[in-house]
Design a protein around this motif. Structure first.
Motif, PDB file in Angstrom:
ATOM      1  N   LYS B  53       0.833  -1.216   0.000  1.00 15.92           N
ATOM      2  CA  LYS B  53       0.000   0.000   0.000  1.00 15.92           C
ATOM      3  C   LYS B  53       0.859   1.254   0.000  1.00 15.92           C
ATOM      4  O   LYS B  53       0.444   2.292  -0.532  1.00 15.92           O
ATOM      5  CB  LYS B  53      -0.970  -0.027   1.182  1.00 15.92           C
ATOM      6  CG  LYS B  53      -2.103  -1.024   0.948  1.00 15.92           C
ATOM      7  CD  LYS B  53      -3.106  -1.084   2.063  1.00 15.92           C
ATOM      8  CE  LYS B  53      -4.204  -2.091   1.689  1.00 15.92           C
ATOM      9  NZ  LYS B  53      -5.160  -2.296   2.774  1.00 15.92           N
ATOM     10  N   ILE B  58      -1.434   4.258  -1.457  1.00 14.18           N
ATOM     11  CA  ILE B  58      -2.669   4.228  -0.658  1.00 14.18           C
ATOM     12  C   ILE B  58      -2.339   4.667   0.765  1.00 14.18           C
ATOM     13  O   ILE B  58      -3.121   5.337   1.432  1.00 14.18           O
ATOM     14  CB  ILE B  58      -3.286   2.807  -0.678  1.00 14.18           C
ATOM     15  CG1 ILE B  58      -3.770   2.480  -2.096  1.00 14.18           C
ATOM     16  CG2 ILE B  58      -4.426   2.684   0.315  1.00 14.18           C
ATOM     17  CD1 ILE B  58      -4.175   1.037  -2.296  1.00 14.18           C
ATOM     18  N   MET B  90      -3.488  -4.238  -9.332  1.00 14.24           N
ATOM     19  CA  MET B  90      -3.417  -4.913  -8.028  1.00 14.24           C
ATOM     20  C   MET B  90      -4.533  -5.935  -7.877  1.00 14.24           C
ATOM     21  O   MET B  90      -5.686  -5.663  -8.238  1.00 14.24           O
ATOM     22  CB  MET B  90      -3.533  -3.831  -6.935  1.00 14.24           C
ATOM     23  CG  MET B  90      -3.847  -4.338  -5.563  1.00 14.24           C
ATOM     24  SD  MET B  90      -2.375  -4.343  -4.535  1.00 14.24           S
ATOM     25  CE  MET B  90      -3.002  -5.006  -3.019  1.00 14.24           C
ATOM     26  N   PHE B  92      -6.363  -7.741  -4.957  1.00 14.16           N
ATOM     27  CA  PHE B  92      -6.501  -7.643  -3.499  1.00 14.16           C
ATOM     28  C   PHE B  92      -6.810  -9.004  -2.873  1.00 14.16           C
ATOM     29  O   PHE B  92      -7.384  -9.879  -3.517  1.00 14.16           O
ATOM     30  CB  PHE B  92      -7.616  -6.655  -3.142  1.00 14.16           C
ATOM     31  CG  PHE B  92      -7.219  -5.225  -3.345  1.00 14.16           C
ATOM     32  CD1 PHE B  92      -6.697  -4.472  -2.303  1.00 14.16           C
ATOM     33  CD2 PHE B  92      -7.344  -4.628  -4.591  1.00 14.16           C
ATOM     34  CE1 PHE B  92      -6.324  -3.154  -2.500  1.00 14.16           C
ATOM     35  CE2 PHE B  92      -6.977  -3.315  -4.795  1.00 14.16           C
ATOM     36  CZ  PHE B  92      -6.460  -2.573  -3.747  1.00 14.16           C
ATOM     37  N   ALA B  96     -11.845  -7.532  -3.517  1.00 14.14           N
ATOM     38  CA  ALA B  96     -12.224  -6.108  -3.539  1.00 14.14           C
ATOM     39  C   ALA B  96     -12.979  -5.727  -4.808  1.00 14.14           C
ATOM     40  O   ALA B  96     -12.814  -4.635  -5.340  1.00 14.14           O
ATOM     41  CB  ALA B  96     -10.997  -5.203  -3.349  1.00 14.14           C
ATOM     42  N   LEU B  97     -13.815  -6.651  -5.275  1.00 14.72           N
ATOM     43  CA  LEU B  97     -14.639  -6.318  -6.448  1.00 14.72           C
ATOM     44  C   LEU B  97     -15.752  -5.363  -6.011  1.00 14.72           C
ATOM     45  O   LEU B  97     -16.231  -5.449  -4.883  1.00 14.72           O
ATOM     46  CB  LEU B  97     -15.245  -7.602  -7.033  1.00 14.72           C
ATOM     47  CG  LEU B  97     -14.237  -8.611  -7.577  1.00 14.72           C
ATOM     48  CD1 LEU B  97     -14.935  -9.913  -7.951  1.00 14.72           C
ATOM     49  CD2 LEU B  97     -13.498  -8.041  -8.785  1.00 14.72           C
ATOM     50  N   PHE B  98     -16.145  -4.465  -6.919  1.00 17.84           N
ATOM     51  CA  PHE B  98     -17.204  -3.508  -6.585  1.00 17.84           C
ATOM     52  C   PHE B  98     -18.544  -4.228  -6.658  1.00 17.84           C
ATOM     53  O   PHE B  98     -18.986  -4.603  -7.748  1.00 17.84           O
ATOM     54  CB  PHE B  98     -17.179  -2.322  -7.561  1.00 17.84           C
ATOM     55  CG  PHE B  98     -15.836  -1.662  -7.618  1.00 17.84           C
ATOM     56  CD1 PHE B  98     -15.216  -1.209  -6.461  1.00 17.84           C
ATOM     57  CD2 PHE B  98     -15.167  -1.510  -8.813  1.00 17.84           C
ATOM     58  CE1 PHE B  98     -13.966  -0.610  -6.502  1.00 17.84           C
ATOM     59  CE2 PHE B  98     -13.919  -0.917  -8.869  1.00 17.84           C
ATOM     60  CZ  PHE B  98     -13.316  -0.468  -7.704  1.00 17.84           C
ATOM     61  N   ASP B  99     -19.178  -4.412  -5.500  1.00 14.44           N
ATOM     62  CA  ASP B  99     -20.370  -5.252  -5.521  1.00 14.44           C
ATOM     63  C   ASP B  99     -21.601  -4.559  -6.104  1.00 14.44           C
ATOM     64  O   ASP B  99     -22.620  -5.192  -6.316  1.00 14.44           O
ATOM     65  CB  ASP B  99     -20.683  -5.898  -4.163  1.00 14.44           C
ATOM     66  CG  ASP B  99     -20.333  -5.019  -3.001  1.00 14.44           C
ATOM     67  OD1 ASP B  99     -19.858  -5.552  -1.997  1.00 14.44           O
ATOM     68  OD2 ASP B  99     -20.498  -3.781  -3.098  1.00 14.44           O
ATOM     69  N   SER B 100     -21.494  -3.258  -6.392  1.00 11.35           N
ATOM     70  CA  SER B 100     -22.628  -2.579  -7.028  1.00 11.35           C
ATOM     71  C   SER B 100     -22.549  -2.679  -8.559  1.00 11.35           C
ATOM     72  O   SER B 100     -23.462  -2.242  -9.245  1.00 11.35           O
ATOM     73  CB  SER B 100     -22.646  -1.109  -6.617  1.00 11.35           C
ATOM     74  OG  SER B 100     -21.432  -0.496  -6.993  1.00 11.35           O
ATOM     75  N   LEU B 101     -21.453  -3.236  -9.071  1.00 14.10           N
ATOM     76  CA  LEU B 101     -21.283  -3.321 -10.526  1.00 14.10           C
ATOM     77  C   LEU B 101     -21.245  -4.780 -10.979  1.00 14.10           C
ATOM     78  O   LEU B 101     -20.708  -5.634 -10.271  1.00 14.10           O
ATOM     79  CB  LEU B 101     -19.968  -2.657 -10.954  1.00 14.10           C
ATOM     80  CG  LEU B 101     -19.787  -1.171 -10.642  1.00 14.10           C
ATOM     81  CD1 LEU B 101     -18.405  -0.714 -11.090  1.00 14.10           C
ATOM     82  CD2 LEU B 101     -20.853  -0.344 -11.330  1.00 14.10           C
ATOM     83  N   GLU B 105     -18.278  -4.906 -15.778  1.00 14.88           N
ATOM     84  CA  GLU B 105     -17.942  -3.512 -15.469  1.00 14.88           C
ATOM     85  C   GLU B 105     -16.798  -3.430 -14.461  1.00 14.88           C
ATOM     86  O   GLU B 105     -16.005  -2.489 -14.490  1.00 14.88           O
ATOM     87  CB  GLU B 105     -19.170  -2.777 -14.923  1.00 14.88           C
ATOM     88  CG  GLU B 105     -20.100  -2.311 -16.026  1.00 14.88           C
ATOM     89  CD  GLU B 105     -21.123  -1.308 -15.538  1.00 14.88           C
ATOM     90  OE1 GLU B 105     -20.732  -0.259 -15.010  1.00 14.88           O
ATOM     91  OE2 GLU B 105     -22.325  -1.598 -15.685  1.00 14.88           O
ATOM     92  N   PHE B 109     -13.478  -1.504 -15.480  1.00 16.94           N
ATOM     93  CA  PHE B 109     -13.475  -0.252 -14.713  1.00 16.94           C
ATOM     94  C   PHE B 109     -12.259   0.633 -15.044  1.00 16.94           C
ATOM     95  O   PHE B 109     -12.400   1.823 -15.306  1.00 16.94           O
ATOM     96  CB  PHE B 109     -13.489  -0.572 -13.210  1.00 16.94           C
ATOM     97  CG  PHE B 109     -13.842   0.608 -12.355  1.00 16.94           C
ATOM     98  CD1 PHE B 109     -15.149   0.844 -11.974  1.00 16.94           C
ATOM     99  CD2 PHE B 109     -12.873   1.504 -11.937  1.00 16.94           C
ATOM    100  CE1 PHE B 109     -15.489   1.941 -11.194  1.00 16.94           C
ATOM    101  CE2 PHE B 109     -13.192   2.606 -11.163  1.00 16.94           C
ATOM    102  CZ  PHE B 109     -14.507   2.823 -10.790  1.00 16.94           C
ATOM    103  N   GLY B 110     -11.086   0.024 -15.041  1.00 15.16           N
ATOM    104  CA  GLY B 110      -9.864   0.791 -15.310  1.00 15.16           C
ATOM    105  C   GLY B 110      -9.839   1.350 -16.724  1.00 15.16           C
ATOM    106  O   GLY B 110      -9.341   2.447 -16.966  1.00 15.16           O
ATOM    107  N   ARG B 159      -9.435  -8.055 -13.742  1.00 16.43           N
ATOM    108  CA  ARG B 159      -9.483  -6.600 -13.562  1.00 16.43           C
ATOM    109  C   ARG B 159      -8.065  -6.029 -13.431  1.00 16.43           C
ATOM    110  O   ARG B 159      -7.767  -4.964 -13.978  1.00 16.43           O
ATOM    111  CB  ARG B 159     -10.306  -6.258 -12.310  1.00 16.43           C
ATOM    112  CG  ARG B 159     -10.464  -4.772 -12.088  1.00 16.43           C
ATOM    113  CD  ARG B 159     -11.377  -4.455 -10.923  1.00 16.43           C
ATOM    114  NE  ARG B 159     -10.757  -4.749  -9.641  1.00 16.43           N
ATOM    115  CZ  ARG B 159     -11.345  -4.529  -8.464  1.00 16.43           C
ATOM    116  NH1 ARG B 159     -12.573  -4.063  -8.414  1.00 16.43           N
ATOM    117  NH2 ARG B 159     -10.718  -4.813  -7.341  1.00 16.43           N
ATOM    118  N   ASP B 171      -1.806  -9.489  -3.575  1.00 13.93           N
ATOM    119  CA  ASP B 171      -1.879  -9.563  -2.117  1.00 13.93           C
ATOM    120  C   ASP B 171      -2.582 -10.866  -1.738  1.00 13.93           C
ATOM    121  O   ASP B 171      -3.797 -10.988  -1.925  1.00 13.93           O
ATOM    122  CB  ASP B 171      -2.661  -8.343  -1.596  1.00 13.93           C
ATOM    123  CG  ASP B 171      -2.688  -8.289  -0.071  1.00 13.93           C
ATOM    124  OD1 ASP B 171      -2.162  -9.207   0.572  1.00 13.93           O
ATOM    125  OD2 ASP B 171      -3.250  -7.311   0.469  1.00 13.93           O
TER     126      ASP B 171
END
Lengths: 257, 260
Positions: B53, B58, B90, B92, B96-101, B105, B109-110, B159, B171
């Motif tokens: 990080k 980060i 990265m 994770f 750490a996938l975006f659960d709203s997408l 997507e 995303f990138g 991703r 990670d």
């Protein structure tokens, strides 16, 4: 002297928290005005905060208007001022009840949901993932919610004003036997633009507070599910308290002599 | 006349990071050459994730130097940081996938956000990357919560590689997976990284991953890199810390936190 130490420490911690919140708010607002703008996300949040809060705000203001008509009628009857019911309902709704009640209801519904969503994203590293994908979390997550909160609550309150006055009208005309035309005349007669505008300004401030507290507590949550739960509680409680405090100051700003 | 030596892709010198009184990184020195795969091993809570990080920006290191392609990342301007982060990807620990997408997507995303690609053009590229990690088209429109842990890791890998990064961080890529799925993920990582020609820094305590992924291994203990060498040396080194870790022995110089 030792007795004063905890007081001093608590005061410093309070100042630190205020400073962190102010910096967070400043960053969020600054990102809200700088491109790129996430139109889709702003629209989604507007629907979530505005459209889906309509039933809650509508029910709250409807029954508040009805209760207000009933209460003021029975109270005013003691000194033969029943004729003021319509005026009292419209002034109370537009200046105070619609913005404060809508603010508190939205704090419970939206503040909690924002804190839980962003808090979960924090503890599952989704916010870190945004950074690694060249996306600023303040711009992607915080700014759309601040914009939607600040713009949608006035809309909700305007609708709430109308529904609240309608609630008073229903009780006034159908239960208290007021003449419909006279009730409506009395409603408009003493209503000034500032009454409605002050309520809408309050709503914008309350909407900003609700979104900000949800975002701030969610963004800074840590410690897994327990941390997210704590963030949710803190978001609702702090937003509610700040709404009531800021309500006084905005009222003073508009109506103090 | 000799050719000038190429600087390391990642060069870390004297990096320190503390959280309050707890010192997590206490002067880390580590180089990762271009195209090299370095794995940092160490027990839980030794600061491996903090190290990554700090490199990604980060977290801000308290002191020290982190250079990416010779550009200083510590204390760099926002613009420099943004340019550096575009070179990185990265994976994770928890995905750490975006659960709203939906899945596609997430993968795109990138491309959409960082590279400004429109959604229509990004979708086929996302599907292609999903194929590369062994996932079919029908997964693309599902949401992360509808996937198994192994599938989530694959999507997360897709991703991470979708934007074609020069440096990829992994990670704990196999944490929480059964040994067979862990081996699949390790194979996918090796294949995809080879295809991209990327430089990688992985942190793990899974020795199976280490043997499969690493060119070189570094061991982190007490906030310092206490040993580093080629992957072949981990079984033969006489370093007692590495021996204890590699063979998973309770007895040895490493004391597990909380144990008497």
């Amino acid at each position: 002297m030792r007795l004063l130490q905890p007081v001093g420490a608590a005061f410093l911690a309070f100042l630190g928290a205020v400073g962190r919140l102010a910096m967070f708010a400043g960053q969020g607002v600054s990102h809200a005005f700088r491109p790129p703008f996430y139109g889709r996300l702003i629209g989604k949040q507007m629907v979530e905060i505005g459209y889906y809060s309509l039933p809650v705000v509508g029910m709250t203001t409807l029954f508040s208007g009805m209760v207000l008509a009933l209460q003021s009628y029975t109270g005013f009857a003691r000194f033969s001022a029943e004729g003021a019911v319509a005026t009292v309902v419209v002034l109370s709704m537009t200046r105070e009840l619609a913005p404060v009640l809508a603010g508190l209801m939205v704090a419970g519904r939206i503040g909690a949901s924002i804190a839980a969503e962003i808090g979960t994203m924090r503890v599952t590293e989704q916010i870190d993932a945004l950074t690694t994908l060249s996306t600023h979390p303040m711009k992607y997550l915080i700014a759309p919610r601040l914009i939607a909160g600040t713009t949608m609550l006035p809309v909700l309150v305007l609708i709430g004003d109308i529904i609240g006055v309608f609630g008073g009208y229903l009780v006034g005309v159908y239960k208290l036997d007021f003449n419909s035309t006279i009730y409506l005349e009395r409603t408009i007669e003493y209503l000034e633009t500032v009454d409605v505008v002050s309520g809408l300004v309050k709503a914008a401030v309350f909407g900003f507070i609700v979104a900000l507290m949800g975002c701030y507590h969610g963004y800074n949550s840590k410690g897994g599910a327990q941390g997210v739960g704590r963030a949710t509680t803190n978001a609702v409680v702090s937003a509610s308290i700040l709404i009531l405090i800021s309500n006084y100051f905005i009222t003073e700003l508009f109506f103090s002599k | 006349m000799t050719a000038e030596a190429k600087p390391p892709k990642i060069s870390i010198r004297g990096v320190k990071k503390a959280f309050g009184p707890k010192v997590v990184l206490d002067g880390i020195d580590l180089d990762v050459d271009e195209g090299e795969s370095v794995v940092v091993v160490g027990g839980s809570g030794t600061g491996k994730s903090v190290l990554i990080k700090c490199i990604l920006g980060i977290l801000d290191a308290d002191s020290g130097s982190i250079k990416i392609d010779g550009t200083e990342a510590c204390g760099a301007s926002r613009q420099t940081r943004a340019e550096l982060i575009r070179k990185m990807g990265m994976l994770f620990q928890g995905g750490a996938l975006f659960d709203s997408l939906p899945v596609w997507e997430n993968v795109a995303f990138g491309l959409i956000e960082a590279k400004g690609m429109n959604r229509k053009a990004a979708r086929p590229i996302a599907l292609e990357n999903l194929h590369k990690v062994g996932l079919a088209d029908r997964v693309a429109d599902l949401y992360p919560a509808e996937l198994s842990g192994g599938m989530q890791k694959r999507v997360s890998l897709a991703r991470a590689i979708a934007t074609g990064p020069e440096i990829i961080f992994f990670d704990e890529p196999t944490t929480g997976l059964d040994p067979i799925m862990a081996d699949v993920i390790n194979r996918l990582i090796v294949e995809r990284v080879k295809e991209l020609g990327a430089t990688t820094l992985t942190i793990t305590h899974d020795m199976g991953s280490v043997r499969k992924i690493a060119d070189r291994v570094a061991m982190l203990h007490d906030g310092k890199i206490i040993w580093q060498g080629p992957v072949a040396d981990i079984d033969t080194t006489d370093n007692p810390y590495v021996q204890q870790f590699v063979f998973g022995q309770e007895e040895g110089p490493i004391r597990i936190g909380g144990a008497r």
